[in-house]
Each structure stands twice: as structure tokens, then as C-alpha cells.
Write a protein that holds these residues in place. Sequence first.
Motif, PDB file in Angstrom:
ATOM      1  N   GLY A 114       0.922  -1.254  -0.144  1.00 32.93           N
ATOM      2  CA  GLY A 114      -0.065  -0.091  -0.190  1.00 32.93           C
ATOM      3  C   GLY A 114       0.841   1.262  -0.024  1.00 32.93           C
ATOM      4  O   GLY A 114       0.678   2.029  -0.626  1.00 32.93           O
ATOM      5  N   TYR A 115       2.113   1.278   0.798  1.00 30.43           N
ATOM      6  CA  TYR A 115       2.688   2.296   0.825  1.00 30.43           C
ATOM      7  C   TYR A 115       3.599   2.486  -0.546  1.00 30.43           C
ATOM      8  O   TYR A 115       3.590   3.729  -0.933  1.00 30.43           O
ATOM      9  N   LEU A 116       3.977   1.575  -1.066  1.00 34.45           N
ATOM     10  CA  LEU A 116       4.771   1.648  -2.534  1.00 34.45           C
ATOM     11  C   LEU A 116       3.697   1.979  -3.592  1.00 34.45           C
ATOM     12  O   LEU A 116       4.133   2.772  -4.195  1.00 34.45           O
ATOM     13  N   THR A 117       2.571   1.799  -3.347  1.00 33.75           N
ATOM     14  CA  THR A 117       1.454   2.204  -4.285  1.00 33.75           C
ATOM     15  C   THR A 117       1.221   3.643  -4.437  1.00 33.75           C
ATOM     16  O   THR A 117       1.257   4.324  -5.223  1.00 33.75           O
ATOM     17  N   TYR A 118       1.158   3.877  -3.198  1.00 33.81           N
ATOM     18  CA  TYR A 118       1.092   5.577  -2.931  1.00 33.81           C
ATOM     19  C   TYR A 118       2.134   6.254  -3.453  1.00 33.81           C
ATOM     20  O   TYR A 118       2.066   7.436  -4.075  1.00 33.81           O
ATOM     21  N   VAL A 119       3.196   5.746  -3.044  1.00 35.47           N
ATOM     22  CA  VAL A 119       4.665   6.521  -3.623  1.00 35.47           C
ATOM     23  C   VAL A 119       4.458   6.457  -5.240  1.00 35.47           C
ATOM     24  O   VAL A 119       4.980   7.542  -5.914  1.00 35.47           O
TER      25      VAL A 119
END
Length: 291
Positions: free
Chosen positions: A42-47
Motif C-alpha cells: 500500500g505504501y509503495l502504491t501510494y509512492v
Amino acid sequence: MSKTKKLRPHELIAQSGAGRRVAQSPELVVLGPALCGMLLTGYLTYVALRGGTPAFCSAESACDLIQHSRWSSLLGLPLALWGFVVYGLLAANAWRLPARLVRWRRLWLLAWFGLAVSLYMTLVAWLQLDAFCTWCLLSLALMAAIFIRVSLNRPKSAPGTEWRHWLTYCGVATLVTLGGLQLYYSDMLAPREDPQLQALASHLQRSGAKFYGTFWCPTCQEQKRLFGTSAERLPYVECTPDGRNGLVARACIEAKINRYPTWVIREQRYSQMLNIEDLTRLSRFKWRETP
């Protein structure tokens, strides 16, 4: 001769309820890593959607290169988003599913495909980019841990013969999936060349312009993507043909290239990415030359 104890109705209901509770109890050993995987992807998708760089990844690092490469997206969406979906399905099935055998099969199948794709993308990053991403390796470790845990927890009720057939089907489906990914990331499905971009790239080649870069430079890869399938026509010079830590190409040393990408157009040097309009103007390309 032993007598079977006859249970009262309320005792039958109690035992039945207990069985359902056992069957429906969460697989906490799987649920934990799956939730961690959801947070990570989820964090990598946001970035990725913000166009930024993950934490602990400096500019032009191996992690930054992978995150900005063409292998970081699938069907126009960040690859991390697809990983988030897989981890989400794992968490959902680990949390609630009545039949234990059905739950196990679903968990095993999801973990199997997730691990296969993670290994494939890690291999691609290694062979194509000579790079490893810490975030990607962490996701691979989580998926491997889930797969190992689920495999070791195989129910005794799983039929042997049917299990072998099922493994065969999963193996074939995995090969088809990975083959499809390889085909997708190759140039075989690339769209036809844009005539204008093709003409501009050919003009740059004929005019003696040079485009110095490296395969591990994210900005260089972004520069190539501006030309789509016509990127192969660019007057590109690879400065590290022997790998990131290998010797610099002689042509780059002689041209005194110390930044990537660097363009040399009409004896002028530009150490930055140039858009199509800039390349057209600096190379004095006339669009009427387009066939």
C-alpha cells in the motif's frame, strides 16, 4: 461391548458450534504477514501514484531504478497495487472461511502465484537492471514465509491423487502466467511506431547527435520512453556495458561524460532529459520531413 453415549440435543448443538468456531478461527500465522504485506505494498502504491521515491531509496539508487522502470507497472497500474490485492485476498481468506480444506487450497494457490511472480520480478531486476530493491526483497520474504507456512500446514484430508493433479494444473497455469508477463514486457506487443517520433529519432541519428546514458539511470529510461518503440533508433551510447560497477565505455570517457543522461547536439552539451519539443528545436528538425 461398549455402548455409544447418546448426546442430548443441547450437547449436540454445543459440539457443532465448537466445530464451526475451530473451522472459522483465523490463521493468525498467515494473517500477520499478509497484513504486513498490505501495509508495504500500500505504501509503495501510494509512492508510485505520487511519482515519488520510497523511503531509504536515494536518487538513482537500485531501488529508485526499479521503481521507475517499465517493470514497475502492469496494465497501466503500479505493480505494487497488484501485490496489495494478492495480500488482501490472503488476509481475507486467512481471517474467515468455513471449510478448512477450502481455505487451505485458496491460501496455497494465492501464495504460490504471489511467490512465483515475486521471484520472476526479482530475476528480471537482476538480469535486466543489475539491481535489487530492499522493499521488493522484503515483500518476497513475506510471500515466501506465507507460502512455506501454508505448505507445512496442509490438511490430512487433502486427497493425494487429486492433490498431484491439482499441482500439475497450478504449474501449467503459473507457466502461462509468467509467459504472459514476459510477453507483455517484451517488445512483441508494443504498438506501432509513431511516424513523427520515428522521423525525429532518425534525424538525430543522421545529424550526428549523441545520447549518452546507462541502463541503471531512471532518467535515461524515462528519456527513452518518450520515443516509445522508436527508442531503438536513437543515437544512444551505453556508458556501463559491463554492469553498474564495471568499466565505463571508452566513448563516454573520451566525451568526458560524468552525468546521465547527456545529449550532445550540434556540438552543444545538455546534461539533462530533453522533451520532444527541445530535441526538435535543438536539432533543427523540420516536421515536414515526416513521411
